[in-house]
Design a protein around this motif. Structure first.
Motif, PDB file in Angstrom:
ATOM      1  N   CYS A   9      47.386  31.012  40.051  1.00 46.67           N
ATOM      2  CA  CYS A   9      46.126  31.694  40.357  1.00 46.67           C
ATOM      3  C   CYS A   9      45.437  32.054  39.043  1.00 46.67           C
ATOM      4  O   CYS A   9      45.967  32.854  38.256  1.00 46.67           O
ATOM      5  CB  CYS A   9      46.369  32.944  41.206  1.00 46.67           C
ATOM      6  SG  CYS A   9      47.210  32.613  42.777  1.00 46.67           S
ATOM      7  N   ASP A  11      42.350  33.575  36.748  1.00 44.69           N
ATOM      8  CA  ASP A  11      41.301  34.601  36.730  1.00 44.69           C
ATOM      9  C   ASP A  11      40.101  34.060  35.960  1.00 44.69           C
ATOM     10  O   ASP A  11      40.167  33.878  34.747  1.00 44.69           O
ATOM     11  CB  ASP A  11      41.832  35.873  36.078  1.00 44.69           C
ATOM     12  CG  ASP A  11      40.837  37.012  36.145  1.00 44.69           C
ATOM     13  OD1 ASP A  11      39.721  36.811  36.704  1.00 44.69           O
ATOM     14  OD2 ASP A  11      41.158  38.105  35.636  1.00 44.69           O
ATOM     15  N   SER A  13      36.912  35.559  36.191  1.00 44.12           N
ATOM     16  CA  SER A  13      35.888  36.577  36.365  1.00 44.12           C
ATOM     17  C   SER A  13      35.096  36.775  35.073  1.00 44.12           C
ATOM     18  O   SER A  13      35.379  36.157  34.044  1.00 44.12           O
ATOM     19  CB  SER A  13      36.534  37.899  36.804  1.00 44.12           C
ATOM     20  OG  SER A  13      37.391  38.367  35.767  1.00 44.12           O
ATOM     21  N   GLN A  29      43.844  31.693  28.438  1.00 42.19           N
ATOM     22  CA  GLN A  29      44.467  31.535  29.751  1.00 42.19           C
ATOM     23  C   GLN A  29      44.596  30.060  30.134  1.00 42.19           C
ATOM     24  O   GLN A  29      45.622  29.631  30.661  1.00 42.19           O
ATOM     25  CB  GLN A  29      43.625  32.267  30.805  1.00 42.19           C
ATOM     26  CG  GLN A  29      44.161  32.174  32.208  1.00 42.19           C
ATOM     27  CD  GLN A  29      43.230  32.830  33.222  1.00 42.19           C
ATOM     28  OE1 GLN A  29      43.672  33.358  34.232  1.00 42.19           O
ATOM     29  NE2 GLN A  29      41.930  32.819  32.961  1.00 42.19           N
ATOM     30  N   THR A  53      41.337  29.243  41.746  1.00 41.72           N
ATOM     31  CA  THR A  53      40.599  30.296  41.040  1.00 41.72           C
ATOM     32  C   THR A  53      40.364  31.474  41.996  1.00 41.72           C
ATOM     33  O   THR A  53      40.245  31.285  43.218  1.00 41.72           O
ATOM     34  CB  THR A  53      39.255  29.768  40.530  1.00 41.72           C
ATOM     35  OG1 THR A  53      38.500  29.244  41.635  1.00 41.72           O
ATOM     36  CG2 THR A  53      39.453  28.666  39.496  1.00 41.72           C
ATOM     37  N   ALA A  55      37.855  34.062  41.325  1.00 41.79           N
ATOM     38  CA  ALA A  55      36.585  34.752  41.102  1.00 41.79           C
ATOM     39  C   ALA A  55      35.433  33.777  41.302  1.00 41.79           C
ATOM     40  O   ALA A  55      35.576  32.765  41.989  1.00 41.79           O
ATOM     41  CB  ALA A  55      36.554  35.385  39.720  1.00 41.79           C
ATOM     42  N   GLN A  84      34.001  38.979  40.257  1.00 41.40           N
ATOM     43  CA  GLN A  84      35.195  39.801  40.100  1.00 41.40           C
ATOM     44  C   GLN A  84      36.398  39.113  40.729  1.00 41.40           C
ATOM     45  O   GLN A  84      36.267  38.325  41.664  1.00 41.40           O
ATOM     46  CB  GLN A  84      34.978  41.178  40.777  1.00 41.40           C
ATOM     47  CG  GLN A  84      33.931  42.041  40.104  1.00 41.40           C
ATOM     48  CD  GLN A  84      33.796  43.402  40.767  1.00 41.40           C
ATOM     49  OE1 GLN A  84      34.420  43.672  41.803  1.00 41.40           O
ATOM     50  NE2 GLN A  84      32.978  44.264  40.173  1.00 41.40           N
ATOM     51  N   MET A  85      37.552  39.439  40.197  1.00 36.92           N
ATOM     52  CA  MET A  85      38.784  38.821  40.667  1.00 36.92           C
ATOM     53  C   MET A  85      39.196  39.404  42.015  1.00 36.92           C
ATOM     54  O   MET A  85      39.214  40.630  42.192  1.00 36.92           O
ATOM     55  CB  MET A  85      39.899  39.043  39.640  1.00 36.92           C
ATOM     56  CG  MET A  85      41.259  38.490  40.056  1.00 36.92           C
ATOM     57  SD  MET A  85      42.570  38.869  38.880  1.00 36.92           S
ATOM     58  CE  MET A  85      42.685  40.650  39.037  1.00 36.92           C
ATOM     59  N   LEU A  87      42.325  39.513  43.863  1.00 34.58           N
ATOM     60  CA  LEU A  87      43.753  39.247  43.722  1.00 34.58           C
ATOM     61  C   LEU A  87      44.413  39.045  45.085  1.00 34.58           C
ATOM     62  O   LEU A  87      45.207  38.100  45.244  1.00 34.58           O
ATOM     63  CB  LEU A  87      44.409  40.410  42.985  1.00 34.58           C
ATOM     64  CG  LEU A  87      45.923  40.282  42.744  1.00 34.58           C
ATOM     65  CD1 LEU A  87      46.227  39.046  41.911  1.00 34.58           C
ATOM     66  CD2 LEU A  87      46.463  41.552  42.063  1.00 34.58           C
ATOM     67  N   ALA A 114      46.297  37.914  35.661  1.00 35.53           N
ATOM     68  CA  ALA A 114      45.417  39.050  35.956  1.00 35.53           C
ATOM     69  C   ALA A 114      44.864  39.591  34.648  1.00 35.53           C
ATOM     70  O   ALA A 114      45.545  40.333  33.935  1.00 35.53           O
ATOM     71  CB  ALA A 114      46.168  40.143  36.713  1.00 35.53           C
ATOM     72  N   SER A 116      41.586  41.013  34.495  1.00 37.75           N
ATOM     73  CA  SER A 116      40.493  41.940  34.802  1.00 37.75           C
ATOM     74  C   SER A 116      41.022  43.072  35.693  1.00 37.75           C
ATOM     75  O   SER A 116      42.147  42.979  36.219  1.00 37.75           O
ATOM     76  CB  SER A 116      39.363  41.183  35.517  1.00 37.75           C
ATOM     77  OG  SER A 116      39.833  40.567  36.687  1.00 37.75           O
TER      78      SER A 116
END
Length: 395
Positions: A9, A11, A13, A29, A53, A55, A84-85, A87, A114, A116
């Motif tokens: 997954c 991030d 964002s 990342q 993804t 975001a 925004q993420m 989760l 993660a 953000s």
């Protein structure tokens, strides 16, 4: 080697635009995701990896679990950053993608980046964690970027709810000079559970640390045995070729040295032999010349014994030369006999007078003719007197 199906997954964002991780959070990342995908696929040929993804325009699956590393890396290029993420939604979609994996014997794992703030409540995350544990899904969390107590507490609660026999992990990566991938290489997220790390992970760790892996040609035989074997065979062939070339050059040099020495020795021997032959020829020619002169001048020092010896040697060496010498001696004997006969005829006055009278226009009684005959008679008598002592000595 663990047989796994993994969903990563990502991030993407707005928080990923920050530059506290070199060169940026999102780029750091992406590098870490690429290395993890390579490590997972190389540790077991049947492992599969997928990417989504969390975001921008919502949760989006970029690649379902697959063993094609090229496809996985290609989907990471050109990602949109924004929003925004989410989760919770990202984890649930990843669980759904793993549920539909083709090989049901693969263990399920989700890796979450993660970077953000987390907007979800702690209880909601604990509920998601218990659901993952119920479905035997392991969870790895990479906590980087924004640092606050609320985010760390929520992520720890999620990890505690999903963890089963320490199969799940969380890594905190603070900002700093080290790249995000360099920090993750030595963690269980990258190396796996109790497997001692994959060969790809070890090679990547050595390369990132700038050290030497310890393998020949810098290739791990466990990762690519065919390449390692080809490099080794090529190196051995090159070494054998160099040794053969050096041996051939040494043999050629030794042959040239021996040939030069023998050539010089043969030249010296040839020159010496030529000089000796020349001296012998000169000595023979000188001796022959002296004998010829003596014979032509009728030298009394040259005796009959010497002539007989020369003739015998000549007969042995060259029969034609011996015959020529015999003819020469006979001619000389004839000449001497003819000279003796002429002297005897000159001594006979009546014979000389009759010969002169028979000649036309010659008067035997002329005073000049008588004087000439008298002088010839005296010379003949003198010569006979000189030859008599020599004949007596020879007798």
């Amino acid at each position: 080697m663990v047989l796994e199906a993994t969903m990563i997954c990502v991030d993407n964002s707005e928080w990923m635009r920050n530059g506290d991780y070199s060169p940026s959070r999102f780029q750091a990342q992406s590098d870490a995701v690429s290395l993890i995908c390579g490590a997972k696929t190389q540790s077991n040929p049947e492992n599969t990896v997928g990417v989504l993804t969390m975001a921008a325009k919502g949760v989006r699956v970029l690649a379902t679990p697959t063993s094609d590393l090229g496809k996985i890396l290609a989907c990471m290029h050109g990602l949109e950053i924004g929003g925004q993420m989410n989760l919770a939604a990202g984890i649930q979609v990843a669980q759904l993608a793993l549920k539909h994996r083709q090989n049901k014997k693969q263990q399920q794992r989700i890796i979450v980046f993660a970077g953000s703030p987390v907007k979800h409540e702690k209880k909601m995350l604990e509920l998601i964690g218990r659901k993952l544990k119920k479905n035997s899904v392991a969870l790895d969390i990479v906590n980087f970027g924004e640092e606050d107590e609320g985010k760390t507490e929520k992520l720890e609660a999620l990890l505690a709810a999903v963890n089963n026999n320490d199969s799940s992990h969380m890594v905190h990566v603070p900002p700093g000079p080290n790249a995000l991938s360099d920090v993750l290489i030595s963690t269980p997220i990258f190396t796996g559970d109790g497997e001692g790390g994959s060969g790809f992970a070890a090679a990547a760790a050595a390369a990132s640390a700038g050290g030497v892996s310890g393998y020949d040609f810098g290739v791990d035989p466990n990762l690519d045995p065919e390449l390692a074997l080809a490099l080794r065979v090529s190196m051995e062939e090159e070494r054998a070729r160099q040794e053969a070339a050096a041996k051939k050059a040494a043999e050629d040099a030794s042959k040239q040295e021996k040939g030069g020495g023998q050539h010089a020795i043969s030249q010296d021997a040839t020159m010496t032999e030529n000089k000796t032959n020349d001296l012998w020829k000169q000595d023979d020619e000188s001796a022959l010349l002296q004998q010829a002169l003596a014979m032509s001048m009728d030298d009394p020092e040259v005796s009959h014994d010497v002539r007989d010896t020369d003739m015998s040697e000549a007969a042995t060496d060259d029969p034609e030369l011996a015959l020529a010498l015999q003819m020469s001696v006979a001619d000389s004997a004839k000449d001497s006999a003819s000279q003796t006969d002429v002297s005897k005829l000159l001594a006979d006055q009546s014979f000389v007078s009759s010969v002169l009278a028979s000649l036309p226009g010659v008067d035997p009684n002329d005073s000049s003719v008588k004087d000439l005959l008298a002088s010839m008679q005296s010379q003949s008598d003198q010569k006979n007197e000189e030859e008599r002592p020599n004949e007596e000595e020879e007798k």
